[in-house]
Design an enzyme around this catalytic site. Structure first.
Site, PDB file in Angstrom:
ATOM      1  N   ASP A  84     134.593 141.834 -16.364  1.00 31.04           N
ATOM      2  CA  ASP A  84     134.434 143.292 -16.368  1.00 31.04           C
ATOM      3  C   ASP A  84     134.472 143.702 -17.842  1.00 31.04           C
ATOM      4  O   ASP A  84     135.521 143.681 -18.481  1.00 31.04           O
ATOM      5  CB  ASP A  84     135.575 143.936 -15.570  1.00 31.04           C
TER       6      ASP A  84
ATOM      7  N   LYS B 162     131.936 155.037 -18.014  1.00 33.40           N
ATOM      8  CA  LYS B 162     132.761 155.162 -19.212  1.00 33.40           C
ATOM      9  C   LYS B 162     131.883 155.297 -20.452  1.00 33.40           C
ATOM     10  O   LYS B 162     130.980 156.118 -20.465  1.00 33.40           O
ATOM     11  CB  LYS B 162     133.740 153.980 -19.275  1.00 33.40           C
TER      12      LYS B 162
ATOM     13  N   TYR C 247     141.845 146.555 -13.951  1.00 30.18           N
ATOM     14  CA  TYR C 247     141.716 147.961 -13.562  1.00 30.18           C
ATOM     15  C   TYR C 247     142.394 148.165 -12.197  1.00 30.18           C
ATOM     16  O   TYR C 247     142.267 147.324 -11.299  1.00 30.18           O
ATOM     17  CB  TYR C 247     140.224 148.290 -13.491  1.00 30.18           C
TER      18      TYR C 247
ATOM     19  N   ARG D 229     117.489 153.215  -1.166  1.00 30.53           N
ATOM     20  CA  ARG D 229     118.716 152.398  -1.086  1.00 30.53           C
ATOM     21  C   ARG D 229     118.454 150.984  -1.593  1.00 30.53           C
ATOM     22  O   ARG D 229     119.361 150.301  -2.084  1.00 30.53           O
ATOM     23  CB  ARG D 229     119.273 152.377   0.347  1.00 30.53           C
TER      24      ARG D 229
HETATM   25  C1  PLP Z   1     136.755 152.817 -14.635  1.00 29.15           C
HETATM   26  C2  PLP Z   1     136.763 151.345 -14.526  1.00 29.15           C
HETATM   27  C3  PLP Z   1     136.284 150.706 -13.373  1.00 29.15           C
HETATM   28  C4  PLP Z   1     135.772 151.493 -12.171  1.00 29.15           C
HETATM   29  O1  PLP Z   1     134.657 152.236 -12.503  1.00 29.15           O
HETATM   30  P1  PLP Z   1     134.215 153.550 -11.686  1.00 29.15           P
HETATM   31  O2  PLP Z   1     132.897 153.878 -12.282  1.00 29.15           O
HETATM   32  O3  PLP Z   1     135.266 154.582 -11.910  1.00 29.15           O
HETATM   33  O4  PLP Z   1     134.140 153.164 -10.243  1.00 29.15           O
HETATM   34  C5  PLP Z   1     136.302 149.329 -13.324  1.00 29.15           C
HETATM   35  N1  PLP Z   1     136.778 148.606 -14.358  1.00 29.15           N
HETATM   36  C6  PLP Z   1     137.265 149.180 -15.474  1.00 29.15           C
HETATM   37  C7  PLP Z   1     137.775 148.327 -16.571  1.00 29.15           C
HETATM   38  C8  PLP Z   1     137.271 150.565 -15.602  1.00 29.15           C
HETATM   39  O5  PLP Z   1     137.754 151.141 -16.709  1.00 29.15           O
END
Ligand code: PLP
Length: 392
Positions: A179, A204, A107, A54
């Site tokens: 982000d 992604k 998001y 962890r």
């Molecule tokens: C998908 C996404 C997230 C969240 O990511 P997860 O891996 O699904 O928790 C955050 N920000 C953006 C821009 C995203 O496309």
């Protein structure tokens, strides 16, 4: 227990004079140290080594160092999801009484974290339009601790005025968190533009195969890094070693996949724009994009792998469109090696209601496409057929 069965657990990994070319997977949760002095040295940082998964494990660290390299970062941390990364930053760096300002097209779950969760812990939040730097900076309060931005918004692909916002935030001593999931380090490197913290959903296009859920966060300042890390370890945002291994494997081909997907997206946007029944096409570097000049200044030719478009005919046309394209996954994700299509009105943006969606320009005929690496002529044919079936 007999000796043999005891030895089954104790038997060591085989020695090899040669090393594996691929990264090994290390699923061990715990690590045995030779003695308490060594453990002290590990905890105090005089010796490197792992203790409990962890708190960190090799597959997470290998992946983190590789994403660091792409982002121009140091000491990045890999966590169990993109939302774990966003949460670790927002909760690790704030305290009750602080204010967090976000872009108004973040998001969906980041928006929910800001609206529903942070306020329960005494952290005030608000949203503003990051394509209008003056309005955005005017929403900064004396107690604003950080701002959260995405460079290219979902799903209308609006481009934030990040240069002006970073300059204004610095002057007000507010931290800038970016982000970078949509733009990726191939399209935009937030640290080069003054960001303090960068987060990713590695799920992604960095990992790219829709088989690992992971996040990444890097902070410029060591104290911020430590606060984010400690919070993550406490709440248990640990990533799975196997997911880290899959994502690292995906990362090897990220540059090739991204460049191909981007070239496909640009060509597909061009093609769709010329089809009857198409109301509009959104792609950041197209001359008719509302933020075209800023997109070109910030991203150059890097328009990314996302394209959005709107067809005539509302929900009925939308149903016909996905039915007529059975080989393009209608799925609420992005960044897969194969093209996927999403319908924000019924998925990511359903909670906004028709009025909230209308304010953002998201109708029932609005689609977002995450373009993959397929043959572009195949994609053009499939989209043309689907749009024709939808709008005939
Ligand atoms: C998908 C996404 C997230 C969240 O990511 P997860 O891996 O699904 O928790 C955050 N920000 C953006 C821009 C995203 O496309």
């Amino acid at each position: 227990m007999s000796d043999e069965y005891s030895l089954v657990r104790r038997m060591a990994w085989p020695e090899s004079a040669s090393r594996p070319v691929g990264t090994p997977i290390q699923p061990s949760v715990v690590y045995a140290s030779p003695d308490p002095d060594t453990l002290d040295a590990q905890y105090e940082g005089r010796l490197s080594g792992y203790t409990y998964a962890r708190e960190g494990h090799p597959n997470a660290d290998v992946l983190a160092r590789k994403i660091d390299l792409l982002e121009g970062a140091r000491g990045g941390i890999v966590l169990g999801s993109g939302m774990a990364a966003v949460t670790a930053v927002l909760m690790g760096l704030t305290r009750a009484g602080d204010h967090v300002l976000g872009g108004d097209q973040l998001y969906g779950r980041s928006l929910r974290l800001m609206r529903e969760d942070l306020p329960r812990f005494g952290v005030a939040t608000s949203l503003a339009d990051p394509t209008d730097a003056d309005a955005f900076l005017a929403a900064i309060r004396p107690e604003t601790k950080l701002i959260l931005l995405e460079v290219v918004s979902n799903p209308t692909l609006r481009v934030a005025d990040i240069e002006a916002i970073v300059a204004g935030a610095k002057a007000r001593r507010v931290l800038v968190v970016v982000d970078n999931t949509f733009t990726t380090p191939r399209g935009f490197r937030p640290f080069d533009h003054g960001a303090d913290v960068v987060v990713h959903s590695v799920t992604k296009i960095l990992a790219g195969h829709s088989d690992a859920t992971l996040g990444y966060v890097a902070a410029k300042d060591a104290a911020h890094r430590k606060a984010i890390y400690d919070f993550s370890v406490t709440v248990g945002f640990t990533p799975s070693p196997f997911d880290c291994w899959l994502a690292e494997r995906g990362l090897y081909s990220f540059e090739l996949r991204y460049d191909r997907a981007e070239a496909n997206a640009r060509a597909l946007a061009e093609h769709i724009a010329g089809l009857p029944g198409v109301v509009r096409v959104l792609y950041p570097t197209r001359p008719d994009h509302p933020d075209h000049n800023r997109a070109v200044a910030l991203l150059g030719a890097r328009g990314g792998h996302m394209v959005s478009f709107e067809v005539e005919g509302g929900r009925a046309a939308a149903n016909r469109l996905t039915q007529a394209a059975p080989n393009i996954a209608f799925a609420p994700t992005l960044g897969d090696i194969g093209t996927t299509i999403s319908h924000p009105a019924s998925s990511s943006h359903r909670a906004l209601g028709a009025e909230g969606r209308a304010a953002l320009g998201i109708s029932e005929g609005f689609f977002r496409v995450s373009v993959g690496i397929e043959d572009i002529d195949l994609l053009k044919r499939e989209f043309e057929a689907a749009i024709r079936a939808a709008t005939a």
